[in-house]
Scaffold this motif. Structure first.
Motif, short mmCIF file in Angstrom:
data_model
loop_
_atom_site.label_atom_id
_atom_site.label_comp_id
_atom_site.label_asym_id
_atom_site.label_seq_id
_atom_site.Cartn_x
_atom_site.Cartn_y
_atom_site.Cartn_z
N ASN A 71 17.62 7.09 -1.20
CA ASN A 71 16.54 8.03 -1.53
C ASN A 71 15.78 7.77 -2.83
N VAL A 72 14.62 7.19 -2.69
CA VAL A 72 13.80 6.88 -3.87
C VAL A 72 12.71 7.95 -3.99
N TYR A 73 12.43 8.36 -5.22
CA TYR A 73 11.38 9.37 -5.41
C TYR A 73 10.62 9.04 -6.69
N GLU A 77 7.16 12.72 4.05
CA GLU A 77 7.71 12.90 2.71
C GLU A 77 9.21 13.16 2.75
N LYS A 78 9.88 12.84 1.62
CA LYS A 78 11.32 13.04 1.53
C LYS A 78 11.60 14.30 0.72
N ALA A 79 12.89 14.66 0.69
CA ALA A 79 13.27 15.96 0.12
C ALA A 79 12.72 16.25 -1.29
N GLY A 128 0.82 -1.21 0.00
CA GLY A 128 0.00 0.00 0.00
C GLY A 128 0.85 1.26 0.00
N GLY A 129 2.16 1.09 0.12
CA GLY A 129 3.07 2.23 0.15
C GLY A 129 3.66 2.54 -1.22
N PHE A 130 4.64 3.38 -1.22
CA PHE A 130 5.22 3.91 -2.46
C PHE A 130 5.93 2.82 -3.29
N ILE A 131 6.97 2.22 -2.74
CA ILE A 131 7.78 1.29 -3.54
C ILE A 131 7.05 -0.05 -3.69
N GLY A 132 6.42 -0.52 -2.62
CA GLY A 132 5.66 -1.78 -2.70
C GLY A 132 4.55 -1.68 -3.74
N GLU A 177 17.91 -0.92 12.65
CA GLU A 177 16.92 -1.95 12.33
C GLU A 177 17.26 -2.58 10.98
N LYS A 178 17.66 -1.74 10.03
CA LYS A 178 17.98 -2.26 8.70
C LYS A 178 19.19 -3.20 8.77
N LEU A 179 20.18 -2.79 9.53
CA LEU A 179 21.40 -3.59 9.63
C LEU A 179 21.11 -4.96 10.26
N GLY A 206 18.28 4.07 15.43
CA GLY A 206 16.91 3.63 15.18
C GLY A 206 16.78 2.98 13.82
N TYR A 207 16.34 3.76 12.85
CA TYR A 207 16.02 3.25 11.51
C TYR A 207 17.18 2.45 10.89
N GLY A 208 18.38 3.01 10.94
CA GLY A 208 19.54 2.35 10.32
C GLY A 208 19.92 1.05 11.00
N MET A 236 -3.35 -6.33 6.55
CA MET A 236 -2.92 -7.04 7.76
C MET A 236 -1.68 -6.37 8.34
N ASP A 237 -1.55 -6.48 9.65
CA ASP A 237 -0.36 -5.95 10.32
C ASP A 237 0.72 -7.04 10.28
N LEU A 238 1.77 -6.79 9.54
CA LEU A 238 2.82 -7.80 9.36
C LEU A 238 3.84 -7.83 10.49
N SER A 239 3.58 -7.08 11.56
CA SER A 239 4.45 -7.24 12.72
C SER A 239 3.91 -8.37 13.62
N ILE A 291 0.07 -6.88 0.40
CA ILE A 291 -0.35 -6.74 1.80
C ILE A 291 0.11 -5.42 2.40
N ASP A 292 -0.76 -4.81 3.17
CA ASP A 292 -0.37 -3.59 3.90
C ASP A 292 -1.28 -3.46 5.11
N LYS A 293 -0.77 -2.76 6.12
CA LYS A 293 -1.61 -2.60 7.32
C LYS A 293 -2.64 -1.49 7.13
N PHE A 310 14.67 -8.21 0.85
CA PHE A 310 14.55 -7.23 1.94
C PHE A 310 15.00 -5.85 1.49
N SER A 311 14.17 -4.84 1.78
CA SER A 311 14.50 -3.46 1.41
C SER A 311 15.28 -2.80 2.53
N SER A 312 16.60 -2.77 2.38
CA SER A 312 17.44 -2.08 3.35
C SER A 312 17.64 -0.63 2.90
P1 NAD Z 1 6.12 3.73 2.44
O1 NAD Z 1 5.95 4.29 3.81
O2 NAD Z 1 5.49 4.45 1.31
O3 NAD Z 1 5.65 2.21 2.40
C1 NAD Z 1 5.79 1.33 3.47
C2 NAD Z 1 4.46 0.64 3.69
O4 NAD Z 1 4.61 -0.32 4.72
C3 NAD Z 1 3.35 1.60 4.13
O5 NAD Z 1 2.27 1.55 3.22
C4 NAD Z 1 2.96 1.10 5.50
O6 NAD Z 1 1.56 1.20 5.76
C5 NAD Z 1 3.38 -0.35 5.42
N1 NAD Z 1 3.59 -0.91 6.75
C6 NAD Z 1 4.23 -0.35 7.81
N2 NAD Z 1 4.16 -1.16 8.86
C7 NAD Z 1 3.45 -2.25 8.48
C8 NAD Z 1 3.03 -3.42 9.13
N3 NAD Z 1 3.32 -3.63 10.42
N4 NAD Z 1 2.31 -4.33 8.44
C9 NAD Z 1 1.99 -4.11 7.13
N5 NAD Z 1 2.38 -3.01 6.46
C10 NAD Z 1 3.09 -2.10 7.13
O7 NAD Z 1 7.70 3.60 2.23
P2 NAD Z 1 8.51 3.26 0.90
O8 NAD Z 1 9.23 4.47 0.50
O9 NAD Z 1 7.65 2.55 -0.07
O10 NAD Z 1 9.59 2.24 1.50
C11 NAD Z 1 9.53 0.83 1.27
C12 NAD Z 1 10.76 0.17 1.88
O11 NAD Z 1 11.95 0.73 1.31
C13 NAD Z 1 10.89 0.36 3.39
O12 NAD Z 1 11.46 -0.80 3.96
C14 NAD Z 1 11.87 1.49 3.52
O13 NAD Z 1 12.55 1.48 4.74
C15 NAD Z 1 12.80 1.20 2.35
N6 NAD Z 1 13.53 2.39 1.89
C16 NAD Z 1 12.89 3.40 1.24
C17 NAD Z 1 13.61 4.51 0.82
C18 NAD Z 1 12.94 5.66 0.10
O14 NAD Z 1 13.63 6.61 -0.28
N7 NAD Z 1 11.64 5.65 -0.12
C19 NAD Z 1 14.99 4.60 1.07
C20 NAD Z 1 15.60 3.56 1.75
C21 NAD Z 1 14.89 2.45 2.13
#
Ligand code: NAD
Length: 342
Positions: free
Chosen positions: A187-189, A200-202, A20-24, A161-163, A157-159, A62-65, A42-44, A124-126
């Motif tokens: 940085n994906v846009y 939002e990002k820069a 439901g997010g940007f890259i997914g 978790e990725k590692l 925090g964020y970094g 669904m909540d994937l945590s 799937i998205d929460k 895995f998206s690091s």
């Molecule tokens: P995004 O926030 O647009 O998408 C992430 C999605 O994950 C959201 O729709 C959110 O609702 C969903 N989500 C969060 N917690 C959840 C859960 N518990 N269960 C189910 N869904 C859940 O972010 P994005 O930009 O699409 O990023 C996708 C991945 O790429 C992430 O892992 C992010 O850390 C990584 N990433 C993105 C960038 C970037 O520039 N966009 C850079 C580095 C890494």
């Protein structure tokens, strides 16, 4: 769009977390466009909040945590892509470190569920935030290469978790033979990304600010930091193609690899490119108290070039023009009271 070579059958079940997010969301559309007929997204978030919905795709909220949800999500999966994370731009990840760290639950349960379901590949998206921050203190940094993550001093925090989640991917391959792929995005846009609301990002934030300035006639822009910070920005089409290529390359199993553009720009330059697209010049104000992240960061693409003979190559000017046009439409739609992504 170019495609990656893959032996995957067109009716193999592909599972995408965070769809439901940007890259997914973009990845879901990409695989559907490639002719894959069984995709589970799937998205929460509730369905109306998804950034993109691709017809013909099974969508689950669904909540994937939660472990049981991951088991359900991965049932019969042939490939699993984990793009789900609680994340955002610097404004988010510097304020909400606990939320970022808690994303470890998502990857922990998803990779175990993928393994138990007998999936053949796991992505895995690091992030470049996994790199040692001591190497990013100067805007004129040398580009980061894959070995620069250790000794570790990741983004708090964020970094981290990725590692840690990268380590899970490496050990599931080493101990259990699950073919994992790990891309460190820089940085994906692009269209269908968050463009307002605090996550939002820069690039999206600057497009929105320029559009807002044009619309309101208040020809000013507030820039976070002094604008000398440097970054590279990858266009979304390059990102999804890269995910496909990296996941299906056996030389890259369990091997973290940069997935980013190597076109380095300062934030001031990013503003200038955006102003040119918008056909306007704005007075710049600098907010030195705002979150700014590291001073400089670029992607060293030597490794991806060597292994894949390819790197993300959409120019910032080209990708940003498309993104600007999309955000402008969103902005106008919102003004007209229509539903928008952010
Ligand atoms: P995004 O926030 O647009 O998408 C992430 C999605 O994950 C959201 O729709 C959110 O609702 C969903 N989500 C969060 N917690 C959840 C859960 N518990 N269960 C189910 N869904 C859940 O972010 P994005 O930009 O699409 O990023 C996708 C991945 O790429 C992430 O892992 C992010 O850390 C990584 N990433 C993105 C960038 C970037 O520039 N966009 C850079 C580095 C890494």
């Amino acid at each position: 769009m170019e495609t990656a070579k893959t032996e995957l059958k067109k009716d193999a079940l592909i599972v995408i977390g965070g769809a439901g997010g940007f890259i997914g969301g973009a990845l879901t559309r990409y695989f559907r466009d490639q002719g894959f007929t069984r995709i589970r997204a799937i998205d929460k978030k509730s369905l109306p909040e998804w950034y993109q919905r691709t017809p013909g795709v099974e969508c689950l909220c669904m909540d994937l945590s939660v472990e049981d949800n991951c088991k359900r999500a991965c049932e019969d999966a042939v490939e699993v892509y984990n793009l789900a994370a609680d994340m955002g731009g610097m404004g988010f990840i510097e304020r909400f470190r606990v939320e970022c760290l808690r994303s470890i639950l998502i990857n922990t349960h998803m990779i175990e569920s993928a393994y138990r379901a007998g999936a053949t590949r796991y992505f895995f998206s690091s992030s470049a935030c996994a790199y040692n921050t001591d190497l990013q203190k100067d805007p004129n940094v040398r580009a980061l290469k894959e070995t620069d993550a250790y000794p570790a001093m990741a983004e708090r925090g964020y970094g981290w978790e990725k590692l840690m989640s990268e380590m899970f991917c490496q050990e599931y391959w080493a101990e259990r033979g699950l073919k994992t792929a790990i891309a460190r995005f820089h940085n994906v846009y692009g269209p269908f990304g968050t463009w307002d609301g605090g996550r939002e990002k820069a690039p999206a934030a600057i497009c929105r600010k320029v559009i807002e300035a044009k619309d309101t006639g208040k020809h000013e822009i507030v820039i976070w930091g002094n604008g000398d910070q440097t970054r590279s920005f990858m266009y979304i089409d390059d990102c999804v193609l890269g995910i496909d290529r990296i996941t299906h390359c056996d030389d890259l199993i369990a091997t973290p690899i940069n997935l980013g553009s190597s076109e380095l720009v300062s934030i001031n330059e990013l503003v200038s490119i955006t102003e040119k697209i918008g056909g306007i010049k704005l007075n710049r104000e600098y907010d030195l108290e705002a979150p700014q992240g590291v001073a400089g960061r670029n992607s060293d693409n030597t490794f991806i070039q060597k292994i894949l003979g390819w790197e993300p190559d959409t120019s910032l000017a080209e990708g940003l023009a498309k993104t600007y046009a999309w955000i402008e439409k969103q902005y106008m739609d919102r003004k007209a009271g229509k539903r928008t992504v952010s």
